[in-house]
Motif scaffolding. Structure first.
Motif, mmCIF file in Angstrom:
data_model
loop_
_atom_site.group_PDB
_atom_site.id
_atom_site.type_symbol
_atom_site.label_atom_id
_atom_site.label_comp_id
_atom_site.label_asym_id
_atom_site.label_seq_id
_atom_site.Cartn_x
_atom_site.Cartn_y
_atom_site.Cartn_z
ATOM 1 N N PHE B 311 0.842 -1.204 0.000
ATOM 2 C CA PHE B 311 0.000 0.000 0.000
ATOM 3 C C PHE B 311 0.874 1.250 0.000
ATOM 4 O O PHE B 311 0.665 2.174 -0.799
ATOM 5 C CB PHE B 311 -0.931 -0.034 1.219
ATOM 6 N N LEU B 315 0.882 3.839 -3.063
ATOM 7 C CA LEU B 315 0.388 5.191 -2.806
ATOM 8 C C LEU B 315 1.436 6.228 -3.205
ATOM 9 O O LEU B 315 1.132 7.240 -3.849
ATOM 10 C CB LEU B 315 0.037 5.328 -1.319
ATOM 11 N N ARG B 347 -7.530 4.740 -7.733
ATOM 12 C CA ARG B 347 -8.061 4.955 -6.386
ATOM 13 C C ARG B 347 -8.822 3.733 -5.871
ATOM 14 O O ARG B 347 -8.757 3.414 -4.685
ATOM 15 C CB ARG B 347 -8.993 6.163 -6.373
ATOM 16 N N ARG B 348 -9.545 3.059 -6.757
ATOM 17 C CA ARG B 348 -10.239 1.840 -6.336
ATOM 18 C C ARG B 348 -9.227 0.832 -5.800
ATOM 19 O O ARG B 348 -9.436 0.200 -4.754
ATOM 20 C CB ARG B 348 -11.000 1.228 -7.519
ATOM 21 N N LEU B 350 -6.183 1.542 -4.577
ATOM 22 C CA LEU B 350 -5.612 2.061 -3.324
ATOM 23 C C LEU B 350 -6.589 1.924 -2.158
ATOM 24 O O LEU B 350 -6.193 1.572 -1.037
ATOM 25 C CB LEU B 350 -5.214 3.535 -3.501
ATOM 26 N N MET B 351 -7.864 2.211 -2.415
ATOM 27 C CA MET B 351 -8.864 2.105 -1.342
ATOM 28 C C MET B 351 -9.025 0.645 -0.907
ATOM 29 O O MET B 351 -9.221 0.362 0.287
ATOM 30 C CB MET B 351 -10.214 2.673 -1.791
ATOM 31 N N LYS B 354 -6.130 -0.090 1.252
ATOM 32 C CA LYS B 354 -6.264 0.577 2.562
ATOM 33 C C LYS B 354 -7.283 -0.155 3.434
ATOM 34 O O LYS B 354 -7.041 -0.398 4.623
ATOM 35 C CB LYS B 354 -6.689 2.032 2.323
ATOM 36 N N ALA B 558 -10.726 10.142 6.576
ATOM 37 C CA ALA B 558 -10.240 9.031 5.746
ATOM 38 C C ALA B 558 -10.721 7.695 6.304
ATOM 39 O O ALA B 558 -11.092 6.779 5.554
ATOM 40 C CB ALA B 558 -8.719 9.061 5.666
ATOM 41 N N PHE B 565 -16.225 2.710 1.937
ATOM 42 C CA PHE B 565 -15.739 1.949 0.779
ATOM 43 C C PHE B 565 -15.828 0.450 1.065
ATOM 44 O O PHE B 565 -16.280 -0.334 0.235
ATOM 45 C CB PHE B 565 -14.283 2.339 0.462
#
Lengths: 598, 598
Positions: B311, B315, B347-348, B350-351, B354, B558, B565
C-alpha cells in the motif's frame, strides 16, 4: 516441474464441436486452402513441438535467464535451436497473406500454436511471437519495397523483431513519447531516443532484429496525433538483401524481472538510427490499432496458457500426493493416506481452474474465428457482426482471461501446499511468468476503460447490444429445452442486467466523468463472467446433446459438471461486480491525494 | 524500492482509540508493569529500528539470498548485525514470563514489532521470529532444568532456534511423520530422521541453534497420538552453559524458493542427534496446540505486513507517476500529465489496499489483546470469552488476512504497471515474499477446516454464537445512532446470515461429511468479510465521534471514507461466499479423479 501435455481433446472440442471449424472455414474466402484436416495436422505437429522441444526449455530458461554484456544479450541454452526448428516448420508465416510470402491461413489456426507453445514456455514463445509484430506492421502499413526488403527473412526466421512503444515516462499514455525522428534527404529518417520494456529488443537468436518503433517526427503535433510508426533494422539491409553496417540501435541493459526471465526485456537506445516510415507521418497509431485486437487476444492467451499449465500440474499432484483420509471413508486403503484429490476443497480449486481454463480457451478461440471473419469472411452481415463483437469482446478477453489466469496459476501453487513455493516444482514459476499478463499490452484498467468508455459508451451502447441480442436470442431459442434451463435462466437474467448496469453508469457519467473510471474494472469483470456464462452454456449444450445421443465418453460428463460448477460457484461473483460498477464514484473520489495515509 | 515508514498513526488509532489499550492493560495482572507510556516507547524504538536498520536489508536479502556449502548457510550481508541489534534491545524476551527470564509484557505489544519489523523485511524477521518457537515450547513444556539450560541464551539472542515439523511426505498430515526417537539410558533421546522446510534450521547468525522437533518415540502409537516434542541443540550444551560437541544435526540443503530468499529454508538431517523430551511422551501436539493461536496470528500479521508495504509503495507511486489527464479536467497543469492518483480505478485499487490493510491491523491487534486476556486476564468471564473468540477467530484471521494480503500485494504491483514487474522497484518482491503466507502454518484450506469443522461444528455452534451475539449486541446498541445505521444494518443482516449458513451446512453434513470440506473455504472467507465489517463499523464509530466532537483531523475523515468503501464495494463479496458455502458438495464431488482432464 509439471510435464506439459497439449490438451488436444479439449482444443478439438472447442474448435470442432463448439465452434464448428468446418463450417467456419467454408465461410471464408482467400484463406489459403484451409480445412479441418490441415488444422489437425498443424495441431498435431504443434503439440509435439510444444511438448518435446519447448517445454524442456521452460525451467532452465527461468534458472539461467538472459545475460547482458557490452550491449549483447545471451539467451538461455537451447532457445536458439528451438527457434530455428519452429521457423523451419513455416509457422512464422502461417497467418501472413500469401501475397506477402506467408501461408495465408486464418489466424484461428495459429492461435492453437500460441496456446500450446505458450503453455510450454511463454518466455521462449515471445521471441517468435514478437517477430510477428514488425511482420504485421509491414503487412498493414509497409510499401512494396519495404515488404520486399524485410518480410522474406522475417518469415524464414533468419531475422526476428521487436515492438518498441514504451518509454520510461510513458506507458499507458503513449501520447507523451519523446523518441524523435528527423527526415533525411532520401526516404529514410534518423531516430533518436530511448525505449524501455522491449521484449527481444536484443538477442543472440537471429542475425538481424527488425524494430517497429513509435516516434515523433520533428515538428509533429503533441500527443497521439503526432505519432508515427517506423521500422528500423539492427543491421542495415543492402539492396541485395545482405546485411550492412550496424544501425546505431543498441541495448543499454536488460531488466531483472519477476518472471519470463528467459525473455530479454531491453532498454533500447536509438542514437541516430536509420529508420523507415510505415504509412503516413502522424498516422502511426492507425496501423497500431489494426494490430491491436490480435495482440490483445494473443495476450489473453497467455492467461489461458498459464492456467492450462497450472491446472495440469495441480491435477497431477492432487492425484499423487497422499495426505489425510477422506472424511467419507478411506479411498486408498493400501496407502498410508488418500490422494488429496479426495478432499472437497482441493477439488474446489481444481474445478475452478478447469472452469476458467476451458472457458478462456472457448473465448480466445471464438474471438480468433471472428478475426478470421473480419479478414476473410464472405458474408457481409457476418463480417460486420464479427467486427462489432471483436470491438466489444477483445478488451473483455484480455482483462478477464489474464485476471482469471493469474487466479488459476495461484490456485495451482496452492494445491501443492509448501512444495508450490519451491522453485523445482515449477508451479511458482508459472505464477511469476503469468503475472505480467494483466499488465502489458494494456493493463486491466486500460482494457476496462477501452471497453466501457470507447466501445460501449462510445458506440452509444450499440456494440453491447449486438452481443446482448445474440445472447438473448440464444436463451430464447432454448426456452423449451428442459436440460438447458439451468443455464439459460441465469444467463438471460444477467444479460438483461448487463444492459441495466450500462444505462446506470452511462446516466451517472453524464454528470460526472469519473463515474466511468470508478465502474470500469468491475464492469469489465461483470462482462467477463457473463461472456463465459454464454460460452459455458453452449459447451453444456454440446455435452448434453452427446449424452442424450447415448455417448458414455466421460469427457462430456466432465464438461457438463464443469458448466454446472461455473454457474453455481463462479458466476455468482458477477453480482459483486454489478454492485461495484453501480457503487458510484464517490466511493473512491472522496479523499484528497494526501489523505490516503498519515 | 518503496521506503518503509511505520504507520504509527494508524497503529496508535487501533491500539488506543479502537482497542483502548489503557483499559486493556488495567484489566490484566502479572503482565509486567505494562502501561501506555511503555507501549509508546516500544512502538517508537521499534519503528526506528524497522525503518533504519531492517528495511535497508530487504532488497539485498532477496538479491543475494542465502548460500549453502558443506552444510553451512551464509545469510545475506547485514543480517547478523541487525539481529544482534534487535536482541540487544531485549525484544527477544519481550513476552516471555519474568519467571523465565523475560520481560513478561503482554504479547499485544510484541505484535506491533512483528508488524513493523515484518513489513520492513519478513525474511529477516523470521530469524528472530523462529527463535521464539523453541522459547515458547520451553516455556510451555520444558522442565526447570531444560529452561535453565536453554532459555537464557535464547533470550539474549546468543542462540536462535527452529521449528521442525514437516517431512517430505507429510505437511498438513503431521500424523504421518517418521522421525524416530529412541530413549537413552539418561534423560535424553536419540533422534533420526529428515525434516524439510525448516526456516533458519541452519544459519551463520548465532553460535547455536535450538531445534524444537516433532518425532515419534520407538513403539509409540501411529498417527497424531504417537507424536512427541523434543528439543535438540545444534551444539550440545555443557553443564556450565558452554558449548560442547556438534550434535549430528546438519543441513542437507537449502531450498530455492519463490520469495523470502533472505531466509534459509533448510532440509535438516538428524543422524543420531541427542534430544530432550518436552513434557510427556506422545503428548507433543498438546504443547504445540498451546502455541498455535499465537503462531497463526503471527502469520496473519505477515499478510498485514505485506499489505502495508504494498500500500505504501503504491500510494507513493500513484502520487508521483504522471500519466494521462483526469477525465474531469486537468489537475496538474504545470506537468505533462496528471499524477495517476487522479484516476478513479487507481483509487479503487488504493482504497481496496487501505481497507484490507487497516482491517487486518484491527483484527490482528484485537486477537493479540484476547491472547493477553487468556494469559493475564483478571475477569473470569472476560477470559472465557477471549478463549472462545480466539478459538473461532484465529483461523479466520490466518486465512483472511493472508488471502487479502496477497490480493493487496498484487494490487500494489498493478498500480505500478509494467514497472511493478521489474525487480528494482521492490513491488514484485513483496508479492513473492507474501505469497507463502496462505500456505505455511496451515494452508487456507486447513484453517477453513479448523474453523468450520473443529471450532464451529465441534462446539455445536457455541463458539460462533459467542461472537454473533457480540455483534448482535453491538448492532442493537446502535439502532438509534443515526450515523451508524449505514454500517449496522448490513452488519446485522450478515450476522444473522452467518448463523443460517452454519445451520445449512451443518444439516447437510449430517448426511454427507464432504459437505463441510466443500463449504469450508467459502465459509472462512464469508466469516472474514463479516469480522472485518464488525471492526470497520467500530472504526467508523470512533471516527464519527471525533468528527461530531469537531475534529478536523483528516485521519478520521479518511477512516470513515474507508469504512464506507469497505461496506459498499468490498463487503458485497460475502454473498458470493455465502452462495459457495451453500452450493453443496455435489458441485465438486461429481467427477472421478481421472475425469478432470482428458
Amino acid at each position: 516441474m509439471p510435464e506439459y501435455r497439449a490438451p488436444i481433446r479439449d482444443i478439438d472440442f472447442v474448435l470442432k464441436e463448439l465452434l464448428n471449424s468446418e463450417e467456419h472455414f467454408a465461410s471464408l474466402e482467400g484463406a489459403g486452402d484451409m480445412n479441418v484436416e490441415l488444422m489437425d495436422a498443424i495441431l498435431d505437429s504443434g503439440a509435439k513441438f510444444a511438448e518435446q522441444v519447448v517445454a524442456p526449455l521452460n525451467q532452465i530458461g527461468d534458472e539461467v535467464g538472459c545475460h547482458f554484456e557490452d550491449g549483447n544479450v545471451t539467451t538461455p541454452p537451447g532457445y536458439k535451436e528451438a527457434f530455428q526448428q519452429y521457423v523451419a516448420n513455416g509457422w512464422q508465416g502461417l497467418s501472413v497473406p500469401e501475397s506477402d510470402g506467408g501461408l495465408g491461413l486464418p489466424g484461428s489456426v495459429g492461435l492453437t500454436l500460441t496456446e500450446m507453445v505458450g503453455s510450454a514456455s511463454w518466455a521462449w514463445s515471445m521471441y517468435s511471437g514478437l517477430a510477428g509484430a514488425p511482420i504485421a506492421c509491414l503487412v498493414n502499413g509497409g510499401s512494396e519495397a519495404q515488404k520486399q526488403r524485410f518480410l522474406p527473412k522475417l518469415l524464414t526466421g533468419e531475422w526476428a523483431g521487436a515492438m518498441c512503444l514504451t518509454e520510461a515516462h510513458c506507458g499507458s499514455d503513449v501520447g507523451m513519447l519523446r523518441t524523435k525522428a528527423i527526415k533525411n534527404d532520401d526516404d529514410s529518417y534518423t531516430l533518436t531516443g530511448t525505449k524501455i520494456f522491449i521484449s527481444g529488443g536484443e538477442q543472440d537468436i537471429t542475425d538481424n532484429i527488425i524494430h517497429a518503433i513509435l516516434a515523433r517526427v520533428e515538428g509533429a503535433p503533441e500527443g497521439n496525433k503526432g505519432i508515427s510508426l517506423f521500422i528500423a533494422p539492427k543491421y542495415l539491409v543492402n539492396d541485395d538483401g545482405s546485411l550492412g553496417e550496424h544501425n546505431n540501435i543498441t541495448a543499454g541493459n536488460i531488466e531483472k524481472k519477476m518472471g519470463l526471465k528467459g525473455n530479454a526485456t531491453c532498454v533500447m537506445n536509438y542514437d541516430g538510427a536509420k529508420a523507415y516510415l510505415l504509412g503516413e507521418e502522424n498516422r502511426g497509431l492507425d496501423i497500431m490499432f489494426k494490430l491491436m485486437n490480435t495482440a490483445r487476444i494473443g495476450t489473453a492467451v497467455q492467461g489461458l496458457a498459464g492456467a492450462q499449465s497450472a491446472f495440469q500440474g495441480a491435477l497431477s499432484y492432487a492425484n499423487e500426493r497422499l495426505q489425510m483420509r477422506s472424511l467419507t471413508g478411506t479411498k486408498n486403503p493400501d496407502g498410508p493416506a488418500d490422494p488429496i484429490i479426495v478432499h472437497p476443497d482441493v477439488r474446489r480449486m481444481l474445478m475452478t481452474q478447469k472452469a476458467f481454463t476451458e472457458g478462456s480457451r472457448a473465448l480466445c478461440y471464438w474471438l480468433a474465428q471472428l478475426v478470421d471473419q473480419t479478414k476473410f469472411g464472405k458474408d457481409e452481415g457476418r463480417v460486420k457482426e464479427a467486427e462489432d463483437l471483436l470491438g466489444l469482446l477483445t478488451p473483455v478477453a484480455k482483462a478477464f482471461c489474464t485476471e482469471t489466469g493469474v487466479e488459476v496459476t495461484n490456485l495451482g501453487m496452492q494445491v501443492f501446499g509448501g512444495h508450490g513455493y519451491i522453485h523445482e516444482h515449477g508451479m511458482e514459476q508459472i505464477v511469476r511468468d503469468t503475472r505480467i499478463s494483466t499488465v502489458y499490452e494494456g493493463t486491466t484498467g486500460i482494457q476496462a476503460l477501452d471497453l466501457i468508455g470507447r466501445k460501449v459508451m462510445g458506440s452509444g451502447g450499440e456494440l453491447l447490444r449486438v452481443f446482448t441480442k445474440k445472447i438473448h436470442k440464444y436463451c430464447a431459442s432454448h426456452v423449451d429445452t428442459e436440460n438447458m434451463v439451468e443455464f439459460t435462466e441465469s444467463l438471460a437474467s444477467l444479460n438483461k442486467q448487463w444492459g441495466e448496469i450500462t444505462m446506470d453508469v452511462g446516466g451517472k457519467a453524464m454528470e460526472n466523468a469519473d463515474e466511468v473510471g470508478s465502474a470500469s474494472v468491475d464492469y469489465a469483470m461483470f462482462s467477463g463472467y457473463v461472456t463465459f456464462a454464454y460460452l459455458w452454456a453452449q459447451m453444456a449444450e454440446v455435452a448434453q446433446q452427446k449424452i442424450t445421443e447415448g455417448s458414455d465418453d466421460a469427457f462430456y460428463k466432465a464438461k457438463l459438471a464443469t458448466a454446472r460448477f461455473y454457474f453455481k460457484r463462479i458466476l455468482p461473483r458477477a453480482q459483486v461486480h454489478a454492485v461495484g460498477a453501480g457503487a458510484g464514484a464517490d466511493t473512491v473520489m472522496e479523499l484528497a491525494a494526501d489523505e490516503f495515509a498519515f
